[in-house]
Design an enzyme around this catalytic site. Structure first.
Site, PDB file in Angstrom:
ATOM      1  N   TRP A 161      15.287  16.523  18.143  1.00  0.00           N
ATOM      2  CA  TRP A 161      15.273  18.301  17.909  1.00  0.00           C
ATOM      3  C   TRP A 161      16.897  18.722  18.399  1.00  0.00           C
ATOM      4  CZ3 TRP A 161      13.028  17.930  13.438  1.00  0.00           C
ATOM      5  CH2 TRP A 161      12.250  17.249  13.236  1.00  0.00           C
ATOM      6  N   ASP A 214      13.659  26.234  20.959  1.00  0.00           N
ATOM      7  CA  ASP A 214      12.519  25.603  20.208  1.00  0.00           C
ATOM      8  C   ASP A 214      11.504  25.584  21.235  1.00  0.00           C
ATOM      9  OD1 ASP A 214      11.551  24.839  18.223  1.00  0.00           O
ATOM     10  OD2 ASP A 214      12.939  23.158  18.364  1.00  0.00           O
ATOM     11  N   LYS A 231       2.520  23.112  14.605  1.00  0.00           N
ATOM     12  CA  LYS A 231       1.929  22.377  15.821  1.00  0.00           C
ATOM     13  C   LYS A 231       0.927  23.075  16.501  1.00  0.00           C
ATOM     14  CE  LYS A 231       6.013  19.202  14.849  1.00  0.00           C
ATOM     15  NZ  LYS A 231       7.167  19.587  15.057  1.00  0.00           N
TER      16      LYS A 231
END
Ligand SMILES: *Cc1c(COP(=O)(O)O)cnc(C)c1O
Length: 355
Positions: free
Chosen positions: A101, A168, A192
């Site tokens: 990511w 993030d 999530k």
């Protein structure tokens, strides 16, 4: 309904009460006689949902009255990989690369300016977190990924810098106490630990915005979304509602500190089992292990088939590792119970007699 122990990495498990309330709202939203799927995003009912969700996000992270604004936007965390540099990049930004990511975030930022990768764990397959990262040089912002969902590593410290700090937090937001007020812009895909897929939460300190001179397309401009109170265009009404239900649930549990206590127990039990059994190994460096995504492999390939079979029998689901890493991954997000982790560890112990 049969009881499945769902360790999905995302979209993740949500509390049963959230499913029930969301299902009810699809049929009759708060006694309006209308479905949540068919009310205006500008109705007073939805605005109340959105405002409570924005407020609760700030409250649960201890960010109230500190200059932050909460936004629920679309495009997933991946959209923020682009929205962040559009809004903050003047010339140069610093990124810490700790996995897939982060790498994707770097790629997007490179389209808009110079990216300096100030620390990386790529040299060892992203199995650890670079330590003591400190950014002295002048950059427009510093970006890091607090939890690496795919590789199973997690930051336990906040990088030091005088530049605006961006994080993030897609896979560990609301899971533990973290000094969020040291971070100027936090973003997270909801699927999530916040709610259902299709919306992202952004918490941004307003004072860091408006410094770049570039023309920013409206959809990519945080200031535009702030000016429109997170309703620049049609909101993902249902996803925002599930976020609200889940945040209310979290508050009822006692908030982030309380859920962290349970998350610690879940992770400790699983890692203890992994370390105890000599035919299993964790793939992340021990001191950097993620409490949200535990990654592991078996010493011999052949054991995978046995494990898969036992998981099936015990109703343990969604435990395969990410396709880029292989092995196994158990995601231990807030709604996953200690009892489910106990079922998983007992499956691992059962393997002793079969190998
Ligand atoms: C899942 C994930 C993403 C991607 O989120 P999307 O909402 O699918 O764009 C980004 N960063 C992290 C840390 C993630 O876990």
């Amino acid at each position: 309904m049969k009881q499945v122990h769902n360790f999905c990495a995302g979209p993740s498990l949500l509390p049963q009460t959230v499913y029930e309330q969301a299902a009810q709202a699809v049929l009759n939203f708060e006694d309006t006689g209308m479905s949540i799927l068919s009310i205006s995003h500008r109705s007073k009912e939805f605005i109340a949902v959105l405002e409570e969700a924005r407020q609760l996000s700030l409250e649960l992270l201890g960010l109230e009255q500190k200059g932050y604004v909460a936004l629920f936007l679309q495009g997933g965390a991946s959209m923020e990989f682009l929205r962040v540099p559009y809004s903050l990049m003047q010339q140069k930004a610093a990124y810490i690369n700790t996995g897939t990511w982060s790498s994707k975030a770097i790629e997007q930022a490179q389209m808009l300016g110079e990216v300096k990768v100030i620390a990386s764990s790529e040299d060892q397959h992203f199995s650890y977190i670079p330590k003591n990262v400190r950014v002295e040089e002048a950059v427009d912002y510093v970006h890091f990924t607090s939890n690496n969902t795919i590789y199973g590593t997690q930051f336990t410290y906040i990088p030091q810098t005088n530049a605006p700090l961006v994080c993030d937090m897609s896979s560990d937001i609301f899971s533990r106490e973290f000094d969020c007020d040291k971070i100027d812009l936090i973003y997270a895909g909801a699927q999530k630990n916040i709610g259902s897929a299709g919306v992202s939460l952004i918490l941004v300190k307003e004072e860091i915005l408006g410094k770049t001179k570039r023309a920013i397309p409206q959809m990519l401009d945080y200031q535009e979304h702030i000016a429109k109170d997170s309703l620049y265009h049609t909101a993902n009404v249902f996803a925002v509602y599930t976020c609200l239900l889940n945040l209310r649930w979290l508050k009822q549990q006692g908030g982030v500190a309380a859920i962290e206590g349970i998350n610690n127990k879940k992770a400790a039990l699983l890692y203890q089992t992994i370390d105890e059994l000599d035919f299993v190994s964790g793939t992340a460096a021990i001191e950097d292990r993620s409490k949200m995504n535990a990654t592991f492999t078996f010493k011999e390939e052949g054991m995978n088939t046995i494990f898969d079979q036992l998981c099936m029998e015990a109703q343990v689901a969604n435990i395969k590792g990410h396709r880029s890493v292989g092995g196994y991954r158990a995601s231990l997000y807030n709604a996953v119970s200690l009892q489910s982790v106990e079922v998983l560890t007992s499956v691992l112990h059962q393997m002793k007699t079969l190998v």
